[in-house]
Every structure is written in C-alpha cells, then in structure tokens.
Design an enzyme around this catalytic site. Structure first.
Site, PDB file in Angstrom:
ATOM      1  N   GLU A 259      66.182  71.134  26.450  1.00  0.00           N
ATOM      2  CA  GLU A 259      66.728  69.907  27.045  1.00  0.00           C
ATOM      3  C   GLU A 259      65.694  69.437  28.040  1.00  0.00           C
ATOM      4  OE1 GLU A 259      69.480  68.467  26.286  1.00  0.00           O
ATOM      5  OE2 GLU A 259      70.339  70.015  25.021  1.00  0.00           O
ATOM      6  N   CYS A 298      69.068  63.975  34.547  1.00  0.00           N
ATOM      7  CA  CYS A 298      68.305  63.818  33.300  1.00  0.00           C
ATOM      8  C   CYS A 298      68.832  62.655  32.480  1.00  0.00           C
ATOM      9  CB  CYS A 298      68.379  65.098  32.487  1.00  0.00           C
ATOM     10  SG  CYS A 298      70.074  65.645  32.218  1.00  0.00           S
TER      11      CYS A 298
HETATM   12  P1  NAP Z   1      60.682  72.415  35.521  1.00  0.00           P
HETATM   13  O1  NAP Z   1      59.682  72.390  36.588  1.00  0.00           O
HETATM   14  O2  NAP Z   1      60.228  72.276  34.120  1.00  0.00           O
HETATM   15  O3  NAP Z   1      61.492  73.779  35.722  1.00  0.00           O
HETATM   16  C1  NAP Z   1      62.613  74.066  34.939  1.00  0.00           C
HETATM   17  C2  NAP Z   1      62.885  75.549  34.958  1.00  0.00           C
HETATM   18  O4  NAP Z   1      61.826  76.235  34.293  1.00  0.00           O
HETATM   19  C3  NAP Z   1      62.983  76.160  36.344  1.00  0.00           C
HETATM   20  O5  NAP Z   1      64.009  77.124  36.353  1.00  0.00           O
HETATM   21  C4  NAP Z   1      61.630  76.833  36.517  1.00  0.00           C
HETATM   22  O6  NAP Z   1      61.657  77.920  37.401  1.00  0.00           O
HETATM   23  C5  NAP Z   1      61.419  77.325  35.104  1.00  0.00           C
HETATM   24  N1  NAP Z   1      60.034  77.683  34.779  1.00  0.00           N
HETATM   25  C6  NAP Z   1      58.915  77.017  35.116  1.00  0.00           C
HETATM   26  N2  NAP Z   1      57.835  77.679  34.619  1.00  0.00           N
HETATM   27  C7  NAP Z   1      58.319  78.762  33.959  1.00  0.00           C
HETATM   28  C8  NAP Z   1      57.709  79.838  33.254  1.00  0.00           C
HETATM   29  N3  NAP Z   1      56.383  79.914  33.100  1.00  0.00           N
HETATM   30  N4  NAP Z   1      58.496  80.796  32.727  1.00  0.00           N
HETATM   31  C9  NAP Z   1      59.836  80.740  32.858  1.00  0.00           C
HETATM   32  N5  NAP Z   1      60.467  79.744  33.530  1.00  0.00           N
HETATM   33  C10 NAP Z   1      59.723  78.767  34.070  1.00  0.00           C
HETATM   34  O7  NAP Z   1      61.783  71.286  35.718  1.00  0.00           O
HETATM   35  P2  NAP Z   1      62.558  70.915  37.056  1.00  0.00           P
HETATM   36  O8  NAP Z   1      61.608  70.251  37.965  1.00  0.00           O
HETATM   37  O9  NAP Z   1      63.366  72.068  37.554  1.00  0.00           O
HETATM   38  O10 NAP Z   1      63.614  69.864  36.496  1.00  0.00           O
HETATM   39  C11 NAP Z   1      63.350  68.497  36.359  1.00  0.00           C
HETATM   40  C12 NAP Z   1      63.190  68.140  34.917  1.00  0.00           C
HETATM   41  O11 NAP Z   1      64.285  68.647  34.164  1.00  0.00           O
HETATM   42  C13 NAP Z   1      63.209  66.659  34.686  1.00  0.00           C
HETATM   43  O12 NAP Z   1      62.165  66.329  33.819  1.00  0.00           O
HETATM   44  C14 NAP Z   1      64.550  66.395  34.032  1.00  0.00           C
HETATM   45  O13 NAP Z   1      64.583  65.287  33.172  1.00  0.00           O
HETATM   46  C15 NAP Z   1      64.780  67.637  33.297  1.00  0.00           C
HETATM   47  N6  NAP Z   1      66.206  67.857  33.082  1.00  0.00           N
HETATM   48  C16 NAP Z   1      66.699  67.773  31.830  1.00  0.00           C
HETATM   49  C17 NAP Z   1      68.044  67.974  31.606  1.00  0.00           C
HETATM   50  C18 NAP Z   1      68.627  67.906  30.235  1.00  0.00           C
HETATM   51  O14 NAP Z   1      69.761  68.344  30.067  1.00  0.00           O
HETATM   52  N7  NAP Z   1      67.932  67.421  29.257  1.00  0.00           N
HETATM   53  C19 NAP Z   1      68.891  68.294  32.670  1.00  0.00           C
HETATM   54  C20 NAP Z   1      68.360  68.377  33.931  1.00  0.00           C
HETATM   55  C21 NAP Z   1      66.998  68.164  34.131  1.00  0.00           C
HETATM   56  P3  NAP Z   1      61.129  77.810  38.927  1.00  0.00           P
HETATM   57  O15 NAP Z   1      62.031  76.847  39.591  1.00  0.00           O
HETATM   58  O16 NAP Z   1      61.273  79.186  39.427  1.00  0.00           O
HETATM   59  O17 NAP Z   1      59.725  77.323  38.840  1.00  0.00           O
END
Ligand code: NAP
Length: 522
Positions: A259, A298
């Site tokens: 997602e 999102c």
């Molecule tokens: P993100 O930076 O991609 O992080 C998402 C998750 O991935 C966090 O829990 C992060 O952990 C983890 N992560 C990052 N690198 C990783 C790795 N190498 N191994 C394992 N886990 C890892 O996204 P975000 O800034 O939290 O969220 C914003 C984005 O999410 C936006 O683009 C938004 O559109 C999208 N979003 C989508 C939906 C949907 O349902 N489609 C819903 C909500 C948000 P850490 O925090 O520990 O780095």
C-alpha cells in the site's frame, strides 16, 4: 521519557545501541525512544509459528470473538489512546479519533465478518470458491476451488500516519484468517501502537504469540521469511519497492502486499452548478482532506481537476472554507490543524510544495514553515494549508510527486469526460478518486475509462451528496489499495481481505468423495 520496547516471544525486549527518538511534533520535545538492536528475529518467527498453529485450531466464531474482545479492550481505553495519538502524532482530537476509532471500528467490522462467516461455514476451515464442476467428459471426475489458511506468519510494516488504524486493520484481517502477526509501526509515531500492545499483552485475550511488536528496525526478519509467510507493507513507494526486492523473496515466493503513495483526485464535471449542494460537497471534501491529519492521509485528495470556467469560483469557495482553519498546537482548544508528524516530513513537504509551485502559482500558502498557535516560536513542524494553481491538467510534477502534507493543486481542464478520466490516469494508479456530477453519460464514460487506474472510485451526485462518506475514509467493507504507483495491493473489503493470508487450491478428484469431504450437497 518512555522507552518503547518490542514485545517478542512472550516478553518485552529493550534493544541496545543508539535509539531513535520520538518527539511531540508541536514542540519538538523528545517524548520517547526506541531501538530493537539485538532482537532475535529467529525466535520471534518460531514463536509466531507456534501461535499460528493454535490460532488456526480456533473456529471462525472463536476468532471473531477474539477480535471482538480486542475491539472492546481498545474501546475501554480509548481516551488514553487518543491522548497518546495527540501527543506523538501532531493530531487534533478529531484526527486522533480518525486513527483510534478507525482501529476500533475496523476490528468491530471484522468481528462481524467473522460471525457471518461462522454462520455460513460452521466449523469448516475452508471457504468454497465457485461450484463443484465436472472437468472432463468423465462424469465422476470433478473439481472444486477452495481457500484454506496458509500456515505462515504475517509480517506487517506500517506508515507513520496511522499507528492505530494501520496496525489493527491489518491485524483484524490476519487474525480472522488465522495468521499470527509480527507488526512494526513506523518508529517516529509508535507510542500509540506500543501502548495498544501493552494493553493486549496484559489482557491475555490472544493466544500467546498471535501478536508480536517490533519497535525499531526489522533486522534480519524479512530475509528469514518463507513460502507460506507474507509481508503487508504500507508506506512510501520507494520503501515498498526496496522491500519487494528483499533477497530471497522472489526465490521463495514470499507474498507481498504493498500500500504505497497515491495522487488521489477530485474531478468536477461541467454540470456542477456553483453554490449547489454538490458543489459545496466537493469544496468541503477537498478542504477536509487538506487539513485532516495535516494532509497526511494516503487517501487525501491531492489534485482537483476543475472545468476551466469554474476554476476561479472553486478556488474562492475553497479559500472561504479554509479560512476556518487554525494551525497550531493540537492540544489547545480551537486549533483545527496540527503540525506534520516529523522533522523529515516538514522538510519533504516544504520541498515538495515548492517543486509543485515551480510549475504553477500559489493561491494560498508560500512554501515556508509557519509558527503554530500556542506552540513555541520557531518550534514545531507547522505548514499552512496550501493551494497551488496549475496551468492545465495536461502534465507536470503534480502527476508524479506525492506531497504528503496540507496541500492541493487545482488543474483546469476542458470538462470532457475523456479528458477528465485521462487526468485521473496521469496519477499512474491511485488509491481512490471522486467524480462529482449528475450527468449520467459523463459519469458512465469516466467510470469505464478511469476505474482501471483506481482502487476505489466514488461517484458523487446530488441525491447522495449529503450521504456519501468522506472520500478519504477507508471502509472495512470496501477494498483498500490501488494499482500502479499505489502499490498494486489490496486490503480489507470484508471477506475478500482474507485471501492474502489464504491459499486458493483447485481440488480435483472423484466428485462424490469431494462432495462428502467438503460437505457439498447433491
Ligand atoms: P516510509 O518511510 O516508506 O516508511 C514506512 C514503514 O517502512 C515504516 O514503518 C518504516 O520504519 C519502514 N521501513 C523503512 N525502511 C525499512 C527497511 N529497510 N526495512 C523494513 N522496514 C522499513 O513511509 P512513511 O513516511 O512512514 O509513510 C508515508 C507514506 O506512506 C506516504 O507515501 C503515504 O502515501 C504512504 N501511505 C500509504 C497508505 C496506504 O494505505 N496506501 C497508508 C498510509 C500511508 P521506520 O519508521 O522505522 O523507518
């Protein structure tokens, strides 16, 4: 300061090394820290596998009851959870409710789905898919598709914006399907998820190991996943793409649901009259999506595609609606929009707004940080609601760049259904979009041409304008996910959501034996 521990193998684990810090985004004060360094992920997986075996022994009715119990537990502790969501997420009370009540509501909905499945399926662990059919000319040789729970572990990785809903909408579906969970919230806003896990652990409601929590990094967890395990990820497109390529995933066929980010749109038809109820609904939807959770949803509308002659009136109405917004410390009465959640969010949102504005012009906002009401001067990750006008809906960064904060871009177009649908498609795959019209021919064209680019499409017409749910609200009975850049994933959707944790098998053989084994009449 709170030290967030991981809950793994039936105990709380405090990691070593330099912890990540969690802050109050309105004041930048550090409120908690977390590290999972040193955690034994092999033991966590073993523990989950043992719990999975116990979970799958439960009937649909028992799993539904378990989910209902979790719902009641969170409901009983709702006020505390709302406080934590406000403190760590920059949420207003309303934003915090959107997250926490969203979690409670989705758990309730999946308890009801489980009860309905129990009524339909009894104690059978399988779900029939289609009919028992004759496969060749031989009358006794038949086949039946069926779904059964996969004996694997569900790893969930969530985004920072919904620490409660994101964690427990996924959990509700996985538990009902009989999957044990290892869940990792985004570290920056993990306080609420941590507290919810404490409540779960103290309650004894779940079989031990049905829910494990990782606060911090996932270490070598993903590399250990096998062919019956799955990863459900929510977050940015870039992280999603990286995680899909985890070494061994392709070889072992680890299931992945992504997602990711999305350029959702609102599309107005030329028949929408200025000042009509339909018009006001569209304006209200856009303003809500800009300001609710400071635009960090999102599903939030990012692109507003408006027939050229209506653009100025739409901007005027939107500015009027946004005038009621007070940006500031969300703990203070009267504040209607809090800060974005982290320092890196602030950096990215401001940079993104300025990139968009380079292709257009500001109608309100200027791409600079602002001070928030009742927040320390110069502190806090505050951004003003920002509206940018683009020259046209034809092309540009607005169709490529998700700016995850309180902003929209207004894109004029010629009003034709095909051009409107093409503008939606330029988002390269979105979680959702909304079209506003009473013109059935126009809606019909848009529906057919745009739907393949969307996970959810809301057709808003005058007779339902006062009844439709907010476009950004994800309902457990409808699928959540979208094609292309939105990740190509699918979550929720009632019973449909369970398929990610189940295997569909075509069972072939003697139709009489199959009928008896599977309890099929006739
Ligand atoms: P993100 O930076 O991609 O992080 C998402 C998750 O991935 C966090 O829990 C992060 O952990 C983890 N992560 C990052 N690198 C990783 C790795 N190498 N191994 C394992 N886990 C890892 O996204 P975000 O800034 O939290 O969220 C914003 C984005 O999410 C936006 O683009 C938004 O559109 C999208 N979003 C989508 C939906 C949907 O349902 N489609 C819903 C909500 C948000 P850490 O925090 O520990 O780095």
């Amino acid at each position: 300061m709170v030290r967030l521990k991981s809950y793994v193998a039936g105990r709380w684990f405090d990691g070593s090394g330099t912890p990540a810090r969690l802050v109050n985004p309105a004041s930048e004060e550090v409120i908690a820290e977390a590290t999972s360094e040193g955690l034994d992920f092999g033991a966590a997986l073993d523990h989950a596998r043992a719990a999975g075996a116990e979970l799958r022994k439960l009937s649909w009715a028992q799993r539904a009851a378990l989910i209902k119990g979790v719902q009641k537990l969170f409901h009983a502790n709702r006020e505390e959870l709302l406080d934590l969501a406000q403190l760590n997420g920059g949420n207003t009370r309303g934003d915090a409710k959107f997250d926490v009540d969203g979690a409670i509501g989705t758990l309730g909905a999946y308890a009801a789905t489980g009860e309905a499945m129990a009524a339909k399926l009894g104690d059978r662990p399988w779900i029939l898919d289609g009919e028992l059919a004759q496969l060749t000319r031989a009358p006794r040789f038949g086949g039946q598709h069926l779904w059964l729970p996969r004996p694997g572990v569900a790893v969930h990785i969530n985004a920072f914006n919904f620490p409660a809903w994101g964690t427990f909408e996924k959990a509700a579906v996985a538990w009902l399907a009989g999957a044990p969970i290892i869940s990792k919230p985004a570290t920056a806003t993990a306080l609420v998820t941590f507290r919810m896990t404490e409540l779960l652990a103290q309650s004894g409601l779940l079989p031990e190991g049905a829910f494990q929590l990782v606060c911090g990094s996932t270490g070598d967890l993903l590399r250990r996943l096998g062919p019956q395990d799955s990863l459900a990820f929510t977050g940015s497109n870039a992280t999603g793409a990286m995680l899909r390529n985890t070494p061994g995933f392709a070889e072992r066929g680890v299931r992945v649901n992504v997602e990711a980010d999305s350029l959702n749109a609102a599309l107005l038809a030329p028949d929408v009259e200025i000042g009509s109820e339909l018009w006001s609904t569209a304006v209200r939807h856009v303003a809500t999506d800009m300001t609710q959770k400071a635009g960090q949803k999102c599903t939030a509308i990012r692109r507003v595609i408006v027939p050229e002659p209506l653009v100025e009136a739409f901007e005027e109405a939107l500015l009027e609606q946004l005038a009621a917004t007070t940006v500031g410390n969300p703990l203070v009465d009267g504040v209607t929009m809090g800060p974005v959640s982290t320092a890196s969010q602030l950096r990215d949102v401001l940079a993104g707004i300025n990139t968009l504005a380079a292709n257009g012009r500001f109608i309100t906002g200027n791409g600079q940080r602002v001070d928030g009401k009742d927040a320390p001067v110069g502190k806090g990750f505050f951004v003003a609601p920002t509206v940018i006008r683009m020259e046209s809906a034809a092309a540009g960064a607005v169709h490529d760049l998700e700016v995850f904060g309180p902003n929209v871009s207004i894109l004029p177009y010629d009003g034709s259904a095909s051009e409107g649908a093409a503008a939606l498609a330029r988002g390269q795959g979105s979680l959702m979009s909304t079209a506003y019209s009473d013109d059935r021919a126009w809606l019909g064209t848009v529906l057919v041409e745009a739907s393949p680019w969307l996970g959810r499409f809301m057709l808003t017409s005058s007779k339902v304008a006062d009844q439709v749910s907010a476009p950004g609200m994800v309902l457990p009975s409808c699928i959540h996910g979208g094609p292309g850049r939105a990740g190509g994933g699918e979550e929720l959707g009632g019973e449909r959501g369970l398929s990610f944790y189940m295997q569909r098998t075509a069972v072939q053989g003697d139709r009489v034996i199959l009928g008896k084994l599977l309890g099929i009449e006739g």
